[in-house]
Design a protein around this motif. Sequence first.
Motif, PDB file in Angstrom:
ATOM      1  N   TRP A   1      -8.163 -17.260   2.065  1.00 20.14           N
ATOM      2  CA  TRP A   1      -7.651 -16.387   1.004  1.00 20.14           C
ATOM      3  C   TRP A   1      -8.771 -15.859   0.107  1.00 20.14           C
ATOM      4  CZ3 TRP A   1      -3.695 -13.419   0.014  1.00 20.14           C
ATOM      5  CH2 TRP A   1      -2.506 -13.627   0.705  1.00 20.14           C
TER       6      TRP A   1
ATOM      7  N   LEU B   1      13.796 -11.896   9.208  1.00 18.83           N
ATOM      8  CA  LEU B   1      13.138 -11.406  10.420  1.00 18.83           C
ATOM      9  C   LEU B   1      12.477 -12.615  11.084  1.00 18.83           C
ATOM     10  CD1 LEU B   1      11.284  -8.207   9.089  1.00 18.83           C
ATOM     11  CD2 LEU B   1      13.535  -8.333  10.156  1.00 18.83           C
TER      12      LEU B   1
ATOM     13  N   ASP C   1       5.772 -12.635  -1.540  1.00 16.69           N
ATOM     14  CA  ASP C   1       5.318 -13.979  -1.162  1.00 16.69           C
ATOM     15  C   ASP C   1       3.852 -14.232  -1.513  1.00 16.69           C
ATOM     16  OD1 ASP C   1       4.835 -11.943   0.781  1.00 16.69           O
ATOM     17  OD2 ASP C   1       4.196 -13.464   2.209  1.00 16.69           O
TER      18      ASP C   1
ATOM     19  N   HIS D   1       6.431  -5.570  -3.769  1.00 17.88           N
ATOM     20  CA  HIS D   1       7.668  -5.150  -3.096  1.00 17.88           C
ATOM     21  C   HIS D   1       8.445  -6.348  -2.578  1.00 17.88           C
ATOM     22  CE1 HIS D   1       6.191  -5.903   0.990  1.00 17.88           C
ATOM     23  NE2 HIS D   1       5.040  -5.335   0.638  1.00 17.88           N
TER      24      HIS D   1
ATOM     25  N   ASP E   1      -6.661  -9.144   8.289  1.00 22.45           N
ATOM     26  CA  ASP E   1      -7.135 -10.438   7.822  1.00 22.45           C
ATOM     27  C   ASP E   1      -7.341 -11.288   9.075  1.00 22.45           C
ATOM     28  OD1 ASP E   1      -7.538 -12.790   6.459  1.00 22.45           O
ATOM     29  OD2 ASP E   1      -5.618 -12.779   5.405  1.00 22.45           O
TER      30      ASP E   1
ATOM     31  N   HIS F   1       5.512  -6.042  12.469  1.00 23.05           N
ATOM     32  CA  HIS F   1       6.971  -5.872  12.384  1.00 23.05           C
ATOM     33  C   HIS F   1       7.324  -4.957  11.212  1.00 23.05           C
ATOM     34  CE1 HIS F   1       7.180  -8.604   9.018  1.00 23.05           C
ATOM     35  NE2 HIS F   1       6.820  -9.674   9.724  1.00 23.05           N
TER      36      HIS F   1
ATOM     37  N   TYR G   1     -10.797  -6.140  -0.876  1.00 22.41           N
ATOM     38  CA  TYR G   1     -10.535  -4.984  -1.740  1.00 22.41           C
ATOM     39  C   TYR G   1     -11.816  -4.493  -2.435  1.00 22.41           C
ATOM     40  CZ  TYR G   1      -5.712  -6.824  -1.326  1.00 22.41           C
ATOM     41  OH  TYR G   1      -4.509  -7.284  -0.877  1.00 22.41           O
TER      42      TYR G   1
ATOM     43  N   GLY H   1       8.319  -5.459   8.197  1.00 24.20           N
ATOM     44  CA  GLY H   1       7.763  -5.771   6.876  1.00 24.20           C
ATOM     45  C   GLY H   1       6.356  -5.208   6.710  1.00 24.20           C
ATOM     46  N   HIS H   2       5.534  -5.390   7.744  1.00 18.39           N
ATOM     47  CA  HIS H   2       4.168  -4.853   7.678  1.00 18.39           C
ATOM     48  C   HIS H   2       4.218  -3.323   7.586  1.00 18.39           C
ATOM     49  CE1 HIS H   2       3.581  -8.591  10.297  1.00 18.39           C
ATOM     50  NE2 HIS H   2       3.050  -8.898   9.122  1.00 18.39           N
TER      51      HIS H   2
ATOM     52  N   GLU I   1       5.374  -1.848   4.102  1.00 19.48           N
ATOM     53  CA  GLU I   1       4.353  -1.876   3.041  1.00 19.48           C
ATOM     54  C   GLU I   1       3.318  -0.764   3.241  1.00 19.48           C
ATOM     55  OE1 GLU I   1       0.914  -4.945   2.727  1.00 19.48           O
ATOM     56  OE2 GLU I   1       2.595  -5.719   1.565  1.00 19.48           O
TER      57      GLU I   1
ATOM     58  N   ILE J   1      -3.815  -7.037   3.572  1.00 14.98           N
ATOM     59  CA  ILE J   1      -4.346  -6.949   4.939  1.00 14.98           C
ATOM     60  C   ILE J   1      -3.581  -7.969   5.787  1.00 14.98           C
ATOM     61  CG2 ILE J   1      -6.571  -5.903   4.438  1.00 14.98           C
ATOM     62  CD1 ILE J   1      -7.827  -8.719   4.432  1.00 14.98           C
ATOM     63  N   ASP J   2      -3.096  -7.507   6.934  1.00 11.37           N
ATOM     64  CA  ASP J   2      -2.176  -8.319   7.738  1.00 11.37           C
ATOM     65  C   ASP J   2      -2.919  -9.364   8.566  1.00 11.37           C
ATOM     66  OD1 ASP J   2       0.031  -6.747   6.888  1.00 11.37           O
ATOM     67  OD2 ASP J   2      -0.525  -5.214   8.341  1.00 11.37           O
ATOM     68  N   TYR J   3      -2.288 -10.514   8.708  1.00  3.45           N
ATOM     69  CA  TYR J   3      -2.861 -11.536   9.590  1.00  3.45           C
ATOM     70  C   TYR J   3      -2.820 -11.028  11.014  1.00  3.45           C
ATOM     71  CZ  TYR J   3      -2.615 -15.214   6.049  1.00  3.45           C
ATOM     72  OH  TYR J   3      -2.799 -15.981   4.945  1.00  3.45           O
TER      73      TYR J   3
ATOM     74  N   TRP K   1      11.277  -8.127   0.310  1.00  7.71           N
ATOM     75  CA  TRP K   1      11.244  -8.409   1.749  1.00  7.71           C
ATOM     76  C   TRP K   1      12.447  -7.820   2.451  1.00  7.71           C
ATOM     77  CZ3 TRP K   1       9.026 -12.999   4.734  1.00  7.71           C
ATOM     78  CH2 TRP K   1       7.653 -13.070   4.501  1.00  7.71           C
ATOM     79  N   TRP K   2      12.229  -7.380   3.661  1.00  9.93           N
ATOM     80  CA  TRP K   2      13.311  -6.876   4.510  1.00  9.93           C
ATOM     81  C   TRP K   2      13.926  -8.010   5.314  1.00  9.93           C
ATOM     82  CZ3 TRP K   2      15.326  -1.978   5.120  1.00  9.93           C
ATOM     83  CH2 TRP K   2      14.637  -0.935   4.512  1.00  9.93           C
TER      84      TRP K   2
ATOM     85  N   GLY L   1       3.543  -7.856  -0.915  1.00 10.12           N
ATOM     86  CA  GLY L   1       4.875  -8.446  -0.855  1.00 10.12           C
ATOM     87  C   GLY L   1       5.001  -9.603  -1.831  1.00 10.12           C
TER      88      GLY L   1
HETATM   89  N1  MSP Z   1      -3.085 -11.885   5.298  1.00 10.14           N
HETATM   90  C1  MSP Z   1      -2.232 -12.105   4.175  1.00 10.14           C
HETATM   91  C2  MSP Z   1      -2.502 -11.092   3.084  1.00 10.14           C
HETATM   92  C3  MSP Z   1      -3.905 -11.058   2.571  1.00 10.14           C
HETATM   93  S1  MSP Z   1      -4.111  -9.798   1.372  1.00 10.14           S
HETATM   94  C4  MSP Z   1      -5.618 -10.075   0.771  1.00 10.14           C
HETATM   95  C5  MSP Z   1      -0.775 -11.988   4.605  1.00 10.14           C
HETATM   96  N2  MSP Z   1      -0.565 -11.365   5.765  1.00 10.14           N
HETATM   97  S2  MSP Z   1       0.887 -11.140   6.433  1.00 10.14           S
HETATM   98  O1  MSP Z   1       0.639 -10.455   7.665  1.00 10.14           O
HETATM   99  O2  MSP Z   1       1.589 -12.378   6.486  1.00 10.14           O
HETATM  100  O3  MSP Z   1       1.678 -10.227   5.437  1.00 10.14           O
HETATM  101  C6  MSP Z   1       1.178  -8.939   5.125  1.00 10.14           C
HETATM  102  C7  MSP Z   1       2.109  -8.220   4.167  1.00 10.14           C
HETATM  103  O4  MSP Z   1       3.359  -7.983   4.812  1.00 10.14           O
HETATM  104  C8  MSP Z   1       2.404  -9.034   2.900  1.00 10.14           C
HETATM  105  O5  MSP Z   1       2.338  -8.215   1.749  1.00 10.14           O
HETATM  106  C9  MSP Z   1       3.818  -9.513   3.130  1.00 10.14           C
HETATM  107  O6  MSP Z   1       4.549  -9.683   1.940  1.00 10.14           O
HETATM  108  C10 MSP Z   1       4.388  -8.361   3.937  1.00 10.14           C
HETATM  109  N3  MSP Z   1       5.576  -8.777   4.681  1.00 10.14           N
HETATM  110  C11 MSP Z   1       5.643  -9.719   5.660  1.00 10.14           C
HETATM  111  N4  MSP Z   1       6.958  -9.848   6.025  1.00 10.14           N
HETATM  112  C12 MSP Z   1       7.738  -9.012   5.290  1.00 10.14           C
HETATM  113  C13 MSP Z   1       9.095  -8.643   5.292  1.00 10.14           C
HETATM  114  N5  MSP Z   1       9.997  -9.251   6.045  1.00 10.14           N
HETATM  115  N6  MSP Z   1       9.467  -7.632   4.475  1.00 10.14           N
HETATM  116  C14 MSP Z   1       8.569  -6.925   3.712  1.00 10.14           C
HETATM  117  N7  MSP Z   1       7.286  -7.249   3.700  1.00 10.14           N
HETATM  118  C15 MSP Z   1       6.867  -8.376   4.367  1.00 10.14           C
HETATM  119  O7  MSP Z   1       0.079 -12.428   3.868  1.00 10.14           O
END
Ligand code: MSP
Length: 526
Positions: A229, A310, A273, A300, A50, A19, A236, A21-22, A25, A11-13, A302-303, A271
């Motif tokens: 976290w 990025l 990280d 996965h 998130d 972008h 989930y 990467g989000h 996925e 779940i994305d912040y 990272w791009w 991802g």
């Molecule tokens: N909020 C946490 C995740 C909590 S899951 C219970 C978080 N958020 S995030 O917005 O930073 O990242 C969301 C997803 O996007 C992660 O899986 C992260 O690896 C992925 N990506 C962020 N930047 C990325 C790239 N440049 N390339 C590919 N995926 C990337 O972490």
Amino acid sequence: MSEPFYITTAIDYLNGQPHLGHAYEKVVTDVIARSRRSLGQQVFFLTGLDEHGQKVQQAAVAEGKSPQDYCDALAVAWKGLATKLNLSNDDFIRTTEPRHKQVVQAVLAKLHAQGEFRVGTYEGWYSPKEETFLTAKDRLPDGNFPSSYGEVITLLESNYFFPLKPYQAWLIDHIESNPDFIRPAYRRNEVLGFLRSETLEDLCISRPKARLAWGIPLPFDPEYVTYVWFDALTNYVTVPASMGDAGAAGPLGLPVRPEVPPLWPAVHVIGKDILKFHTVYWPIMLKAAGLAVPRQVLVHGWWQKDGQKLSKTTGNVVDPVAVVDDWGVDAFRYYVTRELDLGPDGNWTDAGFAARYQAELANGLGNLVNRSLKMLKSYRAGKVPARSDALAADATKAAEAVKAAYAAFELQGALIAAWELVNRANKYVEETAPFKMAKDPTQAGRLDEVLYSLVEACRILAVLLWPVIPETAGKIYTQLGLAGAPDRLESTSWGGMVAGSEVGEPQPLFPRREPAAKDGNACKTA
Ligand code: MSP
């Protein structure tokens, strides 16, 4: 394939705009969800946001808004991205929803009642940006902390801690005895290496409200909110637990509804990280709470863009919304799935995107469908001739390979196998030259064979490609005069096009684009 298949994204912040990467996925997870459905499995696909924690609170303050107002406004754009990417998610979770708060508090209350937490004092370095405690090990050789941590402060505060060490041997054993639990294998080895060499430290699961108010209150101490976290990972389980799924709700003492199909445990797509959170903290949280651990964690890469990270600050970004608006959703979905296998890192270039669009989508698939239909219209008034099996062996081979690849989450491999058929069928047009046959009445039977074989290959390709490019696959079906959606991989047996049926109007699927002007971009990415 009879068991329900529950799949999630990270779940994305909610502290900025989405972008590449989000978007990547979410697309690959959607391709897995759609391919499983097409393979006949019952699927539940979850994605979401998130919304708690320091990062979001800071972003809200910077805009002069309350965190809730800030999240509500921004969540609209992020939900819009899911629609824009044509995701087939069954639910969309926001961690500020009451159902989530209820489940997080149920997990916390259970662990607290079991005596899993201790109160301790922390004195040391802290990164507000990453919301994490740091130790000397995190320092660079020059004594500074990596810039990704932002400003590092020292803290002295009392918190609740979750000792993880009692679960360490169990976790190592679980990962060792389930070789597919973490994929790819090099990520599994990374986690095992870490678990075997270091003793797990106690996880700080609270933040004093006085310092950070934007979180879910601990049910047993109102002076604290939950560490972001701990809150986020629980999403989930929130969804199946609040639906009444026995495997999720039962151990937490929440109401179970027997009619709900068993969803938990899930397959997580994340991802690289956030590997440790998902393969160390999360399984231990679940184990302690009496829930099954995740079925699998797919990690996965990272791009980058043009070989660089990025970054909003340097402007090195790819805006997925702009690409979709400019090139169409399926061009984006196709490129990211075809370019990058699940696991390694990838590199986006505008030229690479345009080249795949032109060669594989416009001149490959698009041209095949368009010319097959146009010839059928011109030479047979759009009526499908009697069945012929000229391309049957090629199509069957491709279909078997694509299905096996989907079943193994080899999405890039599925596209490579499907394109064997695209290329074979295009070559078949060149070899048989139907435009010449059409001028020679003695070749009418041969021409029927060629035309049938081509439209049937197009039909099968629509089904094979639906998980990746659903909109285009639907258009192919419509142009072939077929009703319904091409969403059943079992319908790839040769011979589906019915003799005498009428096809629809051919329309270009991927219009050819002028090569990029010298001073311009082939594709708008920012
Ligand atoms: N909020 C946490 C995740 C909590 S899951 C219970 C978080 N958020 S995030 O917005 O930073 O990242 C969301 C997803 O996007 C992660 O899986 C992260 O690896 C992925 N990506 C962020 N930047 C990325 C790239 N440049 N390339 C590919 N995926 C990337 O972490």
